[in-house]
Write a protein that holds these residues in place. Structure first.
Motif, PDB file in Angstrom:
ATOM      1  N   ALA A 213       4.896   4.605 -10.079  1.00 11.85           N
ATOM      2  CA  ALA A 213       4.744   3.487 -11.014  1.00 11.85           C
ATOM      3  C   ALA A 213       5.988   2.617 -11.096  1.00 11.85           C
TER       4      ALA A 213
ATOM      5  N   ASP B 288       0.812  -1.211   0.000  1.00 11.14           N
ATOM      6  CA  ASP B 288       0.000   0.000   0.000  1.00 11.14           C
ATOM      7  C   ASP B 288       0.854   1.273   0.000  1.00 11.14           C
TER       8      ASP B 288
ATOM      9  N   SER C 180       1.580  -6.770  -6.667  1.00  9.86           N
ATOM     10  CA  SER C 180       2.061  -5.560  -7.348  1.00  9.86           C
ATOM     11  C   SER C 180       3.496  -5.647  -7.827  1.00  9.86           C
TER      12      SER C 180
ATOM     13  N   HIS D 217       3.262   1.738  -1.909  1.00 13.73           N
ATOM     14  CA  HIS D 217       3.608   1.995  -3.305  1.00 13.73           C
ATOM     15  C   HIS D 217       2.339   2.393  -4.054  1.00 13.73           C
ATOM     16  N   THR D 218       2.071   3.702  -4.086  1.00  9.75           N
ATOM     17  CA  THR D 218       0.831   4.210  -4.646  1.00  9.75           C
ATOM     18  C   THR D 218       0.937   4.369  -6.160  1.00  9.75           C
ATOM     19  N   GLU D 219      -0.173   4.670  -6.803  1.00 11.33           N
ATOM     20  CA  GLU D 219      -0.246   4.740  -8.255  1.00 11.33           C
ATOM     21  C   GLU D 219       0.785   5.699  -8.869  1.00 11.33           C
TER      22      GLU D 219
ATOM     23  N   THR E 150       8.518  -3.570  -9.782  1.00 11.58           N
ATOM     24  CA  THR E 150       7.239  -3.291 -10.425  1.00 11.58           C
ATOM     25  C   THR E 150       7.289  -3.666 -11.905  1.00 11.58           C
TER      26      THR E 150
END
Length: 266
Positions: free
Chosen positions: A168, A161, A191, A163-165, A234
Protein backbone atom coordinates in the motif's frame (compact mmCIF):
# COMPACT_ATOMS: atom_id res chain seq x y z
CA UNK A 1 -6.27 11.50 -5.61
CA UNK A 2 -7.36 11.62 -1.91
CA UNK A 3 -4.54 11.55 0.62
CA UNK A 4 -5.64 10.77 4.19
CA UNK A 5 -3.61 12.38 6.95
CA UNK A 6 -1.96 10.14 9.56
CA UNK A 7 -3.74 9.93 12.92
CA UNK A 8 -2.58 12.25 15.71
CA UNK A 9 -1.10 9.34 17.68
CA UNK A 10 0.89 8.11 14.70
CA UNK A 11 3.05 10.89 13.29
CA UNK A 12 4.39 10.30 9.78
CA UNK A 13 7.92 8.99 9.34
CA UNK A 14 10.35 11.34 7.53
CA UNK A 15 12.42 9.74 4.77
CA UNK A 16 14.80 11.65 2.54
CA UNK A 17 15.11 9.96 -0.85
CA UNK A 18 17.43 10.85 -3.73
CA UNK A 19 17.29 9.56 -7.29
CA UNK A 20 20.26 10.06 -9.60
CA UNK A 21 21.17 8.77 -13.05
CA UNK A 22 24.93 8.44 -12.55
CA UNK A 23 25.99 7.95 -16.21
CA UNK A 24 28.25 5.13 -14.91
CA UNK A 25 30.25 7.66 -12.91
CA UNK A 26 31.38 9.63 -15.97
CA UNK A 27 30.90 13.37 -15.54
CA UNK A 28 30.41 16.19 -17.98
CA UNK A 29 34.21 16.37 -18.23
CA UNK A 30 34.14 12.80 -19.64
CA UNK A 31 36.16 11.46 -16.70
CA UNK A 32 35.17 8.43 -14.66
CA UNK A 33 35.47 9.65 -11.08
CA UNK A 34 33.75 7.46 -8.50
CA UNK A 35 35.08 9.41 -5.46
CA UNK A 36 33.53 12.57 -6.94
CA UNK A 37 30.21 10.76 -7.29
CA UNK A 38 30.44 9.45 -3.72
CA UNK A 39 31.06 13.01 -2.47
CA UNK A 40 27.93 14.28 -4.23
CA UNK A 41 25.86 11.44 -2.77
CA UNK A 42 27.22 11.93 0.74
CA UNK A 43 26.37 15.64 0.62
CA UNK A 44 22.73 14.76 -0.14
CA UNK A 45 22.41 13.28 3.37
CA UNK A 46 19.72 10.86 2.20
CA UNK A 47 18.15 7.86 3.90
CA UNK A 48 17.61 6.09 0.57
CA UNK A 49 19.53 6.69 -2.67
CA UNK A 50 18.24 5.26 -5.97
CA UNK A 51 20.77 5.09 -8.77
CA UNK A 52 20.50 4.34 -12.47
CA UNK A 53 23.19 3.56 -15.08
CA UNK A 54 25.48 1.83 -12.59
CA UNK A 55 28.26 -0.49 -13.77
CA UNK A 56 29.56 -3.66 -12.18
CA UNK A 57 32.76 -4.93 -13.83
CA UNK A 58 31.32 -3.61 -17.09
CA UNK A 59 34.54 -2.53 -18.76
CA UNK A 60 37.10 0.20 -19.29
CA UNK A 61 34.59 3.07 -19.25
CA UNK A 62 34.23 2.57 -15.49
CA UNK A 63 37.65 1.05 -14.81
CA UNK A 64 36.07 -2.42 -14.56
CA UNK A 65 35.04 -1.91 -10.91
CA UNK A 66 31.86 -2.84 -9.05
CA UNK A 67 30.50 0.68 -8.63
CA UNK A 68 27.50 -0.30 -6.50
CA UNK A 69 29.61 -2.13 -3.92
CA UNK A 70 32.24 0.61 -3.79
CA UNK A 71 29.64 3.33 -3.33
CA UNK A 72 27.84 1.40 -0.61
CA UNK A 73 31.13 0.97 1.25
CA UNK A 74 32.13 4.61 0.80
CA UNK A 75 28.78 5.80 2.18
CA UNK A 76 28.40 2.99 4.76
CA UNK A 77 24.95 2.13 3.40
CA UNK A 78 23.19 -1.15 2.66
CA UNK A 79 22.95 -2.19 -0.98
CA UNK A 80 20.33 -3.73 -3.24
CA UNK A 81 21.48 -4.42 -6.80
CA UNK A 82 19.30 -4.80 -9.90
CA UNK A 83 21.10 -5.48 -13.18
CA UNK A 84 19.36 -4.83 -16.48
CA UNK A 85 22.33 -6.16 -18.49
CA UNK A 86 23.88 -9.36 -17.15
CA UNK A 87 26.52 -11.02 -19.30
CA UNK A 88 29.30 -13.56 -18.67
CA UNK A 89 32.65 -11.98 -17.90
CA UNK A 90 35.94 -12.89 -19.43
CA UNK A 91 37.48 -16.16 -18.27
CA UNK A 92 38.16 -15.93 -14.55
CA UNK A 93 36.43 -12.55 -14.27
CA UNK A 94 33.11 -11.56 -12.61
CA UNK A 95 29.93 -11.17 -14.62
CA UNK A 96 29.57 -7.99 -16.65
CA UNK A 97 26.54 -6.09 -15.34
CA UNK A 98 24.81 -2.72 -15.64
CA UNK A 99 21.60 -1.42 -14.12
CA UNK A 100 19.98 0.05 -11.02
CA UNK A 101 21.13 0.19 -7.42
CA UNK A 102 19.59 1.22 -4.12
CA UNK A 103 21.67 2.42 -1.17
CA UNK A 104 19.99 2.67 2.21
CA UNK A 105 20.68 3.76 5.77
CA UNK A 106 17.53 1.84 6.64
CA UNK A 107 17.40 -1.96 6.83
CA UNK A 108 16.67 -3.61 3.49
CA UNK A 109 14.19 -6.43 4.08
CA UNK A 110 13.73 -7.86 0.57
CA UNK A 111 14.60 -6.98 -3.02
CA UNK A 112 13.93 -8.45 -6.44
CA UNK A 113 14.60 -7.55 -10.07
CA UNK A 114 12.03 -7.44 -12.87
CA UNK A 115 12.92 -7.17 -16.57
CA UNK A 116 10.89 -4.58 -18.45
CA UNK A 117 9.37 -5.21 -21.89
CA UNK A 118 10.87 -3.68 -25.02
CA UNK A 119 13.74 -4.05 -27.45
CA UNK A 120 17.13 -2.43 -27.69
CA UNK A 121 19.00 -1.85 -24.44
CA UNK A 122 17.56 -4.13 -21.72
CA UNK A 123 15.69 -2.30 -18.96
CA UNK A 124 14.69 -3.48 -15.49
CA UNK A 125 13.04 -2.44 -12.23
CA UNK A 126 14.62 -3.04 -8.83
CA UNK A 127 11.88 -3.49 -6.22
CA UNK A 128 12.99 -3.15 -2.58
CA UNK A 129 11.29 -3.09 0.82
CA UNK A 130 13.03 -0.93 3.43
CA UNK A 131 12.18 -0.97 7.11
CA UNK A 132 11.23 2.28 8.83
CA UNK A 133 10.96 3.03 12.53
CA UNK A 134 7.29 2.15 12.86
CA UNK A 135 6.57 1.28 9.25
CA UNK A 136 7.95 0.12 5.90
CA UNK A 137 8.31 1.53 2.42
CA UNK A 138 8.42 -0.16 -0.98
CA UNK A 139 10.88 1.53 -3.34
CA UNK A 140 11.01 0.60 -7.03
CA UNK A 141 13.96 2.02 -8.97
CA UNK A 142 13.89 2.01 -12.76
CA UNK A 143 15.15 3.49 -16.04
CA UNK A 144 12.75 3.48 -18.98
CA UNK A 145 13.47 3.12 -22.68
CA UNK A 146 14.56 5.90 -25.01
CA UNK A 147 13.28 4.02 -28.07
CA UNK A 148 9.59 4.95 -28.21
CA UNK A 149 6.61 6.18 -26.23
CA UNK A 150 4.86 2.85 -26.89
CA UNK A 151 7.67 0.94 -25.17
CA UNK A 152 7.63 3.32 -22.23
CA UNK A 153 3.86 2.86 -21.93
CA UNK A 154 4.31 -0.92 -21.68
CA UNK A 155 7.04 -0.45 -19.12
CA UNK A 156 4.96 2.00 -17.07
CA UNK A 157 2.08 -0.49 -17.02
CA UNK A 158 4.36 -3.20 -15.67
CA UNK A 159 5.64 -0.83 -12.97
CA UNK A 160 2.06 -0.10 -11.96
CA UNK A 161 1.26 -3.82 -11.82
CA UNK A 162 4.37 -4.59 -9.74
CA UNK A 163 2.86 -2.49 -6.97
CA UNK A 164 0.23 -4.90 -5.68
CA UNK A 165 -2.48 -4.29 -3.08
CA UNK A 166 -0.42 -5.49 -0.07
CA UNK A 167 2.23 -2.90 -1.06
CA UNK A 168 0.00 0.00 0.00
CA UNK A 169 2.84 2.41 0.74
CA UNK A 170 5.51 2.88 -1.88
CA UNK A 171 7.34 4.96 -4.44
CA UNK A 172 8.50 4.45 -8.01
CA UNK A 173 11.57 6.48 -8.88
CA UNK A 174 14.15 6.88 -11.60
CA UNK A 175 14.84 8.17 -15.09
CA UNK A 176 11.61 7.87 -17.09
CA UNK A 177 12.93 9.46 -20.30
CA UNK A 178 9.61 11.36 -20.49
CA UNK A 179 8.04 14.25 -18.66
CA UNK A 180 5.59 13.47 -15.83
CA UNK A 181 2.63 14.54 -17.98
CA UNK A 182 3.63 12.39 -20.96
CA UNK A 183 0.76 10.21 -22.27
CA UNK A 184 2.86 7.06 -21.94
CA UNK A 185 3.13 7.51 -18.17
CA UNK A 186 -0.67 7.38 -17.77
CA UNK A 187 -0.48 3.91 -16.15
CA UNK A 188 1.64 5.36 -13.35
CA UNK A 189 -0.78 8.21 -12.79
CA UNK A 190 -3.53 5.65 -12.10
CA UNK A 191 -1.86 4.58 -8.84
CA UNK A 192 0.76 7.21 -8.03
CA UNK A 193 1.19 10.98 -7.89
CA UNK A 194 4.16 13.11 -8.91
CA UNK A 195 6.11 14.03 -5.75
CA UNK A 196 7.40 17.28 -7.26
CA UNK A 197 3.85 18.53 -7.77
CA UNK A 198 2.82 17.49 -4.25
CA UNK A 199 5.83 19.05 -2.50
CA UNK A 200 5.03 21.78 0.01
CA UNK A 201 8.37 23.41 -0.74
CA UNK A 202 10.20 23.18 -4.05
CA UNK A 203 13.52 24.50 -5.23
CA UNK A 204 15.46 24.13 -8.46
CA UNK A 205 19.24 23.96 -8.65
CA UNK A 206 18.92 26.13 -11.78
CA UNK A 207 17.00 28.80 -9.84
CA UNK A 208 19.23 31.61 -11.10
CA UNK A 209 17.45 31.17 -14.43
CA UNK A 210 14.24 32.91 -13.44
CA UNK A 211 12.25 31.21 -16.22
CA UNK A 212 13.20 27.77 -14.88
CA UNK A 213 12.51 28.43 -11.20
CA UNK A 214 10.85 25.53 -9.36
CA UNK A 215 10.58 23.37 -12.45
CA UNK A 216 12.62 20.37 -11.24
CA UNK A 217 14.75 20.17 -14.37
CA UNK A 218 17.48 17.52 -14.22
CA UNK A 219 18.89 16.94 -17.71
CA UNK A 220 21.28 17.68 -19.27
CA UNK A 221 23.29 18.66 -16.22
CA UNK A 222 25.04 21.69 -17.68
CA UNK A 223 21.87 23.30 -18.99
CA UNK A 224 18.84 21.34 -17.75
CA UNK A 225 15.65 21.73 -19.74
CA UNK A 226 13.68 18.50 -19.13
CA UNK A 227 12.21 16.84 -16.03
CA UNK A 228 12.74 13.17 -16.74
CA UNK A 229 14.08 12.15 -13.31
CA UNK A 230 11.04 11.74 -11.06
CA UNK A 231 9.62 10.31 -7.85
CA UNK A 232 6.06 8.93 -7.83
CA UNK A 233 4.28 8.23 -4.52
CA UNK A 234 1.22 6.26 -3.44
CA UNK A 235 -1.77 7.87 -1.68
CA UNK A 236 -1.04 8.65 1.96
CA UNK A 237 2.59 9.67 1.45
CA UNK A 238 3.03 13.43 1.86
CA UNK A 239 5.96 15.36 0.38
CA UNK A 240 7.43 18.07 2.61
CA UNK A 241 9.97 19.24 0.04
CA UNK A 242 11.60 18.53 -3.31
CA UNK A 243 14.70 20.02 -4.85
CA UNK A 244 17.22 19.47 -7.61
CA UNK A 245 20.72 19.20 -6.16
CA UNK A 246 24.08 20.36 -7.45
CA UNK A 247 25.53 17.35 -9.22
CA UNK A 248 29.12 18.51 -8.87
CA UNK A 249 29.81 17.59 -12.50
CA UNK A 250 29.60 13.89 -11.57
CA UNK A 251 27.05 12.90 -14.25
CA UNK A 252 25.12 14.17 -17.26
CA UNK A 253 22.03 14.34 -14.98
CA UNK A 254 21.36 16.23 -11.75
CA UNK A 255 20.18 14.47 -8.59
CA UNK A 256 16.62 14.93 -7.35
CA UNK A 257 15.93 14.88 -3.59
CA UNK A 258 12.50 14.56 -1.98
CA UNK A 259 11.56 14.66 1.71
CA UNK A 260 8.77 12.13 2.21
CA UNK A 261 6.40 11.81 5.13
CA UNK A 262 5.41 8.13 5.23
CA UNK A 263 2.37 6.98 7.23
CA UNK A 264 3.20 5.02 10.38
CA UNK A 265 2.08 1.49 11.07
CA UNK A 266 1.88 0.26 7.48
Amino acid sequence: MTRPAPGPDQPPIPVRLVTFNTHHGVGDDRRHDLPRLATVLAAADADVICLQEVDSHFGERSEDVDQAVLLSRALDMQLAWGPAIDQPGRVGKPRRQYGNALLSRLPILVSDVHPLPGGGEPRSALRTLVELDGGALWVTTTHLSTRSADERAEQAALLRDLHTEPMATGVVVGDFNAGPDAPELAPLRESFADAWTLATERDDQARWRFWQRQEGLTHPARSPHVRIDQVWVTPGIAVAGARVLDGGGASDHLPLAVDLLVPSGV
